[in-house]
Write an enzyme that holds these catalytic residues in place. Sequence first.
Site, PDB file in Angstrom:
ATOM      1  N   THR A 104       0.931  -1.352  -0.200  1.00 12.45           N
ATOM      2  CA  THR A 104       0.030  -0.005   0.203  1.00 12.45           C
ATOM      3  C   THR A 104       0.893   1.071   0.082  1.00 12.45           C
ATOM      4  O   THR A 104       1.732   1.242   1.178  1.00 12.45           O
ATOM      5  CB  THR A 104      -0.898  -0.078   1.238  1.00 12.45           C
ATOM      6  N   LYS A 109      -7.839   1.509  -3.329  1.00 13.38           N
ATOM      7  CA  LYS A 109      -7.561   1.099  -1.749  1.00 13.38           C
ATOM      8  C   LYS A 109      -7.653   2.428  -0.748  1.00 13.38           C
ATOM      9  O   LYS A 109      -8.059   2.394   0.187  1.00 13.38           O
ATOM     10  CB  LYS A 109      -5.876   0.715  -1.587  1.00 13.38           C
ATOM     11  N   LYS A 129      -1.783   5.228   8.628  1.00 12.31           N
ATOM     12  CA  LYS A 129      -0.679   5.130   7.294  1.00 12.31           C
ATOM     13  C   LYS A 129      -1.784   5.454   6.108  1.00 12.31           C
ATOM     14  O   LYS A 129      -1.596   6.317   5.238  1.00 12.31           O
ATOM     15  CB  LYS A 129      -0.019   3.910   7.272  1.00 12.31           C
TER      16      LYS A 129
HETATM   17  P1  NAD Z   1       5.939  -5.781   7.043  1.00 11.42           P
HETATM   18  O1  NAD Z   1       6.617  -4.674   7.652  1.00 11.42           O
HETATM   19  O2  NAD Z   1       5.755  -6.979   8.120  1.00 11.42           O
HETATM   20  O3  NAD Z   1       6.557  -6.384   5.688  1.00 11.42           O
HETATM   21  C1  NAD Z   1       7.567  -5.667   5.159  1.00 11.42           C
HETATM   22  C2  NAD Z   1       8.733  -6.431   4.757  1.00 11.42           C
HETATM   23  O4  NAD Z   1       9.366  -5.648   3.609  1.00 11.42           O
HETATM   24  C3  NAD Z   1       9.624  -6.528   5.960  1.00 11.42           C
HETATM   25  O5  NAD Z   1       9.722  -7.734   6.211  1.00 11.42           O
HETATM   26  C4  NAD Z   1      10.824  -5.641   5.507  1.00 11.42           C
HETATM   27  O6  NAD Z   1      12.042  -6.214   6.092  1.00 11.42           O
HETATM   28  C5  NAD Z   1      10.924  -5.925   4.018  1.00 11.42           C
HETATM   29  N1  NAD Z   1      11.742  -4.947   3.382  1.00 11.42           N
HETATM   30  C6  NAD Z   1      11.713  -3.571   3.622  1.00 11.42           C
HETATM   31  N2  NAD Z   1      12.672  -3.098   2.569  1.00 11.42           N
HETATM   32  C7  NAD Z   1      13.213  -4.044   1.912  1.00 11.42           C
HETATM   33  C8  NAD Z   1      14.317  -4.237   0.936  1.00 11.42           C
HETATM   34  N3  NAD Z   1      14.582  -3.056   0.463  1.00 11.42           N
HETATM   35  N4  NAD Z   1      14.256  -5.578   0.429  1.00 11.42           N
HETATM   36  C9  NAD Z   1      13.845  -6.370   0.764  1.00 11.42           C
HETATM   37  N5  NAD Z   1      12.872  -6.343   1.807  1.00 11.42           N
HETATM   38  C10 NAD Z   1      12.493  -5.357   2.320  1.00 11.42           C
HETATM   39  O7  NAD Z   1       4.595  -5.242   6.609  1.00 11.42           O
HETATM   40  P2  NAD Z   1       3.215  -5.904   6.043  1.00 11.42           P
HETATM   41  O8  NAD Z   1       2.103  -5.905   7.327  1.00 11.42           O
HETATM   42  O9  NAD Z   1       3.519  -7.265   5.488  1.00 11.42           O
HETATM   43  O10 NAD Z   1       2.520  -4.921   5.082  1.00 11.42           O
HETATM   44  C11 NAD Z   1       3.343  -4.836   3.855  1.00 11.42           C
HETATM   45  C12 NAD Z   1       2.429  -4.021   2.899  1.00 11.42           C
HETATM   46  O11 NAD Z   1       1.133  -4.099   2.916  1.00 11.42           O
HETATM   47  C13 NAD Z   1       2.389  -2.453   3.491  1.00 11.42           C
HETATM   48  O12 NAD Z   1       2.403  -1.677   2.628  1.00 11.42           O
HETATM   49  C14 NAD Z   1       1.036  -2.562   4.320  1.00 11.42           C
HETATM   50  O13 NAD Z   1       0.533  -0.992   4.395  1.00 11.42           O
HETATM   51  C15 NAD Z   1       0.288  -3.392   3.354  1.00 11.42           C
HETATM   52  N6  NAD Z   1      -0.905  -3.891   3.824  1.00 11.42           N
HETATM   53  C16 NAD Z   1      -0.826  -4.695   5.064  1.00 11.42           C
HETATM   54  C17 NAD Z   1      -2.086  -5.252   5.820  1.00 11.42           C
HETATM   55  C18 NAD Z   1      -1.782  -5.748   7.249  1.00 11.42           C
HETATM   56  O14 NAD Z   1      -2.796  -6.060   7.760  1.00 11.42           O
HETATM   57  N7  NAD Z   1      -0.676  -6.037   7.653  1.00 11.42           N
HETATM   58  C19 NAD Z   1      -3.156  -5.170   5.145  1.00 11.42           C
HETATM   59  C20 NAD Z   1      -3.283  -4.759   3.936  1.00 11.42           C
HETATM   60  C21 NAD Z   1      -2.164  -3.938   3.389  1.00 11.42           C
END
Ligand code: NAD
Length: 295
Positions: free
Chosen positions: A93, A168, A243
């Site tokens: 997102t 979204k 966010k």
């Molecule tokens: P998270 O922080 O658990 O996962 C993100 C991952 O990206 C981390 O493991 C981090 O180490 C990795 N990362 C960051 N920079 C990197 C790079 N340069 N190379 C490789 N890996 C890298 O977050 P999440 O909860 O999995 O959410 C991910 C996305 O999905 C976000 O944009 C969030 O807004 C969206 N989202 C989350 C949810 C939820 O309920 N968690 C729901 C809908 C959407």
Amino acid sequence: MTNIAFIGLGNMGNPMAANLVKAGLSVTGFDLVADNLELARAHGLSIAESAPGAVEGADVVITMLPAGQHVLSVYRDVLEKARAQTLFIDSSTIDVDSARQAHKLARDKGMLTVDAPVSGGVGGAEAGTLTFMAGGSDEAFRLAEPILDPMAGRIVHCGDGGAGQAAKICNNMILGISMIGVGEAFVLAEKLGLSHQALFDVASTSSGQCWSINTYCPVPGPVPTSPANNDYKPGFAAALMLKDLKLSQEAAQSAGVATPLGASAMQLYALFNAAGEGGTDFSGIINFLRGQEKK
Ligand code: NAD
């Protein structure tokens, strides 16, 4: 066989990638966090030593990263390694402007691109029932659909590049505003001597009905599955709602549109987060409105 590179194996990315493996696809993953890589390995992914390493030989690159800056930085790192006509799907997102920049960066290198943010949370990622909101050309979307399918309950093509992110954040702006509205109504009802169940029985079947009351009721009782019955454990954390509301306000500013209720919702969620409640489900804002947030 289709080779998929999956970059960003956090709370969402790991179970999403696991569902691709279960569907018989070959997935090579990369993340910056060693524990996430171990979990991904246990899910049957091959692990690469870097993001460009994961992309070598891939037909499809999926990213699931925190924010726009991470997506743009990963795209800049990996585009040189990708074959022409590789399909890039970003499911993070992120802000609409960064999403459009990411499309342009990749398209300029001869890639096909789709932004495909999701709703459904970690539960939906594990169950393979996420809703994907996709933006991209008809050709890119047609190629993306069968790849998204093992992770999806529903896939909607919303328009060209950036349209998925736009859908979204508009949806989540409605959600943030409506949850505050429902919370205010329950707090007022309490002061007027009306029971939670009585307000629910009327509003959930009348013109007040909406997802925030019917499915995710912010007081314990009327909807047993809502986080209110589980001490407001997320669910969907208030930090993520903040966010998304910030993204909606950036988009509103960039498009020159007034969204006063969206702006107020963002401010209230900012105060709720500042009170230390970022890890609380976003429906817990009702306790903040009542002046009884956890200390
Ligand atoms: P998270 O922080 O658990 O996962 C993100 C991952 O990206 C981390 O493991 C981090 O180490 C990795 N990362 C960051 N920079 C990197 C790079 N340069 N190379 C490789 N890996 C890298 O977050 P999440 O909860 O999995 O959410 C991910 C996305 O999905 C976000 O944009 C969030 O807004 C969206 N989202 C989350 C949810 C939820 O309920 N968690 C729901 C809908 C959407």
